[in-house]
Design a protein around this motif. Structure first.
Motif, mmCIF file in Angstrom:
data_model
loop_
_atom_site.group_PDB
_atom_site.id
_atom_site.type_symbol
_atom_site.label_atom_id
_atom_site.label_comp_id
_atom_site.label_asym_id
_atom_site.label_seq_id
_atom_site.Cartn_x
_atom_site.Cartn_y
_atom_site.Cartn_z
ATOM 1 N N CYS B 135 -7.768 -5.700 -1.719
ATOM 2 C CA CYS B 135 -8.126 -6.906 -0.965
ATOM 3 C C CYS B 135 -7.317 -8.110 -1.437
ATOM 4 O O CYS B 135 -6.815 -8.902 -0.626
ATOM 5 N N ALA B 136 -7.185 -8.240 -2.758
ATOM 6 C CA ALA B 136 -6.442 -9.387 -3.291
ATOM 7 C C ALA B 136 -4.967 -9.309 -2.888
ATOM 8 O O ALA B 136 -4.369 -10.311 -2.475
ATOM 9 N N MET B 137 -4.392 -8.132 -3.000
ATOM 10 C CA MET B 137 -2.968 -7.984 -2.680
ATOM 11 C C MET B 137 -2.706 -8.215 -1.201
ATOM 12 O O MET B 137 -1.657 -8.757 -0.810
ATOM 13 N N LYS B 138 -3.644 -7.801 -0.356
ATOM 14 C CA LYS B 138 -3.473 -8.011 1.089
ATOM 15 C C LYS B 138 -3.270 -9.501 1.381
ATOM 16 O O LYS B 138 -2.443 -9.876 2.204
ATOM 17 N N GLU B 139 -4.027 -10.345 0.691
ATOM 18 C CA GLU B 139 -3.919 -11.782 0.927
ATOM 19 C C GLU B 139 -2.723 -12.391 0.207
ATOM 20 O O GLU B 139 -1.930 -13.132 0.787
ATOM 21 N N ILE B 140 -2.595 -12.058 -1.059
ATOM 22 C CA ILE B 140 -1.573 -12.725 -1.875
ATOM 23 C C ILE B 140 -0.159 -12.338 -1.456
ATOM 24 O O ILE B 140 0.771 -13.138 -1.577
ATOM 25 N N MET B 141 0.016 -11.141 -0.955
ATOM 26 C CA MET B 141 1.362 -10.696 -0.568
ATOM 27 C C MET B 141 1.665 -10.981 0.897
ATOM 28 O O MET B 141 2.636 -10.449 1.449
ATOM 29 N N LYS B 142 0.868 -11.812 1.528
ATOM 30 C CA LYS B 142 1.104 -12.140 2.945
ATOM 31 C C LYS B 142 2.504 -12.684 3.204
ATOM 32 O O LYS B 142 3.147 -12.264 4.157
ATOM 33 N N PRO B 143 3.003 -13.642 2.399
ATOM 34 C CA PRO B 143 4.361 -14.137 2.683
ATOM 35 C C PRO B 143 5.395 -13.006 2.690
ATOM 36 O O PRO B 143 6.327 -13.019 3.496
ATOM 37 N N PHE B 144 5.245 -12.034 1.810
ATOM 38 C CA PHE B 144 6.189 -10.915 1.779
ATOM 39 C C PHE B 144 5.966 -9.979 2.961
ATOM 40 O O PHE B 144 6.922 -9.511 3.589
ATOM 41 N N SER B 145 4.700 -9.686 3.245
ATOM 42 C CA SER B 145 4.394 -8.768 4.350
ATOM 43 C C SER B 145 4.926 -9.311 5.660
ATOM 44 O O SER B 145 5.524 -8.592 6.452
ATOM 45 N N TYR B 146 4.717 -10.601 5.884
ATOM 46 C CA TYR B 146 5.150 -11.194 7.155
ATOM 47 C C TYR B 146 6.662 -11.348 7.221
ATOM 48 O O TYR B 146 7.214 -11.570 8.288
ATOM 49 N N SER B 147 7.329 -11.269 6.079
ATOM 50 C CA SER B 147 8.798 -11.384 6.072
ATOM 51 C C SER B 147 9.474 -10.025 6.112
ATOM 52 O O SER B 147 10.688 -9.936 5.943
ATOM 53 N N GLY B 148 8.697 -8.967 6.290
ATOM 54 C CA GLY B 148 9.292 -7.641 6.441
ATOM 55 C C GLY B 148 9.460 -6.881 5.135
ATOM 56 O O GLY B 148 10.365 -6.064 5.000
ATOM 57 N N TYR B 149 8.594 -7.151 4.178
ATOM 58 C CA TYR B 149 8.641 -6.415 2.917
ATOM 59 C C TYR B 149 7.377 -5.575 2.748
ATOM 60 O O TYR B 149 6.307 -5.946 3.227
ATOM 61 N N LYS B 150 7.542 -4.482 2.048
ATOM 62 C CA LYS B 150 6.406 -3.647 1.702
ATOM 63 C C LYS B 150 6.214 -3.698 0.195
ATOM 64 O O LYS B 150 7.165 -3.932 -0.559
ATOM 65 N N TYR B 151 4.982 -3.449 -0.231
ATOM 66 C CA TYR B 151 4.707 -3.461 -1.669
ATOM 67 C C TYR B 151 3.839 -2.261 -2.023
ATOM 68 O O TYR B 151 3.198 -1.652 -1.174
ATOM 69 N N LEU B 152 3.850 -1.972 -3.308
ATOM 70 C CA LEU B 152 2.967 -0.924 -3.837
ATOM 71 C C LEU B 152 2.574 -1.336 -5.243
ATOM 72 O O LEU B 152 3.418 -1.802 -6.027
ATOM 73 N N VAL B 153 1.291 -1.165 -5.560
ATOM 74 C CA VAL B 153 0.815 -1.451 -6.913
ATOM 75 C C VAL B 153 0.373 -0.130 -7.534
ATOM 76 O O VAL B 153 -0.336 0.645 -6.897
ATOM 77 N N GLU B 154 0.804 0.109 -8.749
ATOM 78 C CA GLU B 154 0.389 1.338 -9.430
ATOM 79 C C GLU B 154 0.119 1.035 -10.898
ATOM 80 O O GLU B 154 0.588 0.024 -11.440
ATOM 81 N N VAL B 155 -0.663 1.911 -11.499
ATOM 82 C CA VAL B 155 -0.912 1.814 -12.932
ATOM 83 C C VAL B 155 -0.156 2.970 -13.580
ATOM 84 O O VAL B 155 -0.256 4.112 -13.139
#
Lengths: 175, 242
Positions: B135-155
């Protein structure tokens, strides 16, 4: 000795035209290159300065108004003055969801649920002008956004920490 | 002879013009690439600073304040974030996202396969760390998501090198902490290494790792039950090819 077609100097006149054209072309290129390099250097310089200011502003993952004001007076403003730039650091609070279309020049809340943010600048007049009139935004402006945790994101007196966006705005002073 | 002298002068003039034209084109080629490397370095520095800010913010943002992240999601967002429900995070008060994530990873058991990012402490107790992070990443990474970037978080467990832990990534049950729809690697693990393999030759992947220490209780050890797991929390970002 036979005379030349036109004369000793007249025979050389046609060669003057390509020589003059070549000289003008070369000088024009040198002037253009100098201007282009200078323009690029100015742009890179202001971007580098903006990044430096962003490093200062995002030192911690959490920000409160007291610390923010202290860093503004003691670190951010002196840094900007040394670099001869105008800047604004605007922190915006978001209660429910981050709005990427936010007005980065204003600390006012976007939605009725959001809390009011805070800002730090060395040119409040220009910042207010840009916030109210987008056409007054300078062409060389650089804007960088970073996520940050803020206290009381909904402006209802809560002691919890929520989502915020820290916007670093830099522009050159008008001559 | 004088006619040839005139021709020679004209020839010299034209040669001079050609040489200046050549040098002009060299100058233009130089100008077109001037500053590109510096610009790329500055852009990368900004990206890295943004990702570091994300990691830092995770330690302060309280889970209860991201309870509305899944409200009113349009269909295209629902496809990127399947089965995302952040409402239950509203009950977690002043517990930060990072703390919830640590609770999720503090599963008892000394074997690597005992630790799972599954929203539970052990097998039963609720610890929605993975959900809070999604949930946090969905919001915080919005500028990247809307600019055409994908992300992944892993431990990542740097000490894990056996076949049970591909590239050291801790097993994430169910939906991954990502906005990408790249298929899972065999349905079990989905790590930044998998993304790198998928991207292939382009390989424009940027990653930031931060130390992530987990305290857990080893009930099988009567002498020293409290132990530490030294993990890495890694976020990787890449321009979308989807």
């Amino acid at each position: 000795m036979r005379k030349g077609f036109v004369g000793p100097i007249g025979d050389d006149i046609p060669s003057i035209f390509p020589i003059i054209a070549g000289v003008m072309l070369f000088l024009g290129t040198v002037v253009y290159a100098t201007n282009a390099i200078e323009s690029k250097n100015r742009e890179l310089d202001i971007r580098r300065t903006t990044l430096g200011l962003a490093y200062i502003a995002t030192e911690k993952g959490f920000i409160n108004p007291t610390d923010f004001d202290s860093r503004c007076q003691n670190i951010s403003r002196p840094y900007a003055d040394r670099q001869h730039i105008k800047f604004a650091i605007v922190v915006k609070k978001f209660c429910k969801a981050i709005n990427v279309n936010t007005n980065v020049f204003s600390a006012e809340a976007d939605a009725s649920t959001d809390g009011r943010g805070f800002d730090c600048t060395n040119d409040q007049t220009k910042l207010s002008t840009m916030a109210s009139d987008p056409s007054k935004v300078p062409k060389d402006i650089i804007i960088l956004n970073y996520p940050i945790a803020v206290q009381d994101p909904c402006g209802d007196g809560s002691i919890t920490n929520g989502l915020g966006m820290l916007n670093v705005v830099v522009w050159r002073p008008e001559k | 002879m004088v006619k040839k002298r005139g021709q020679a002068a004209l020839y010299d003039g034209i040669m001079f013009l050609l040489l200046t034209g050549l040098s002009t084109s060299v100058v233009f080629v130089f100008i077109s690439s001037y500053g590109n490397a510096q610009e790329q370095a500055l852009r990368n520095a900004h990206f890295l600073n943004y990702l570091e800010s994300v990691m830092k913010a995770m330690y302060y943002v309280d889970a209860s304040n991201i309870a509305h992240a899944s409200d009113s999601m349009p269909p295209q967002e629902q496809a990127l974030y399947p089965n995302l429900n952040c409402r239950n995070l509203g009950n977690w008060g002043m517990v930060s996202v990072a703390e919830l994530l640590k609770k999720d990873l503090a599963d008892p058991g000394s074997s690597t396969s005992d630790v799972k990012l599954d929203g539970k402490f052990g097998n039963d107790a609720l610890a929605p760390g993975k959900n809070a992070m999604r949930c946090a990443m969905k919001e915080i990474m919005k500028p990247f998501s809307y600019s055409g970037y994908k992300y992944l978080v892993e431990v990542v467990d740097p000490a894990c090198t056996g076949p049970s832990c591909t590239a050291g990534a801790i097993y994430t049950a169910g939906e991954k902490i990502t906005n990408s729809q790249i298929p899972n690697n065999g349905g079990a693990l989905f790590s930044c290494d998998d993304v790198l393999s998928h991207l292939g030759e382009s390989k424009k992947l940027m990653a930031v790792s931060t130390p992530f220490r987990i305290l857990w209780v080893d009930n099988a050890d009567a002498n020293k039950p409290t132990k530490i797991r030294n993990y890495l929390l890694r976020i990787c970002v890449w321009p979308t090819t989807e």
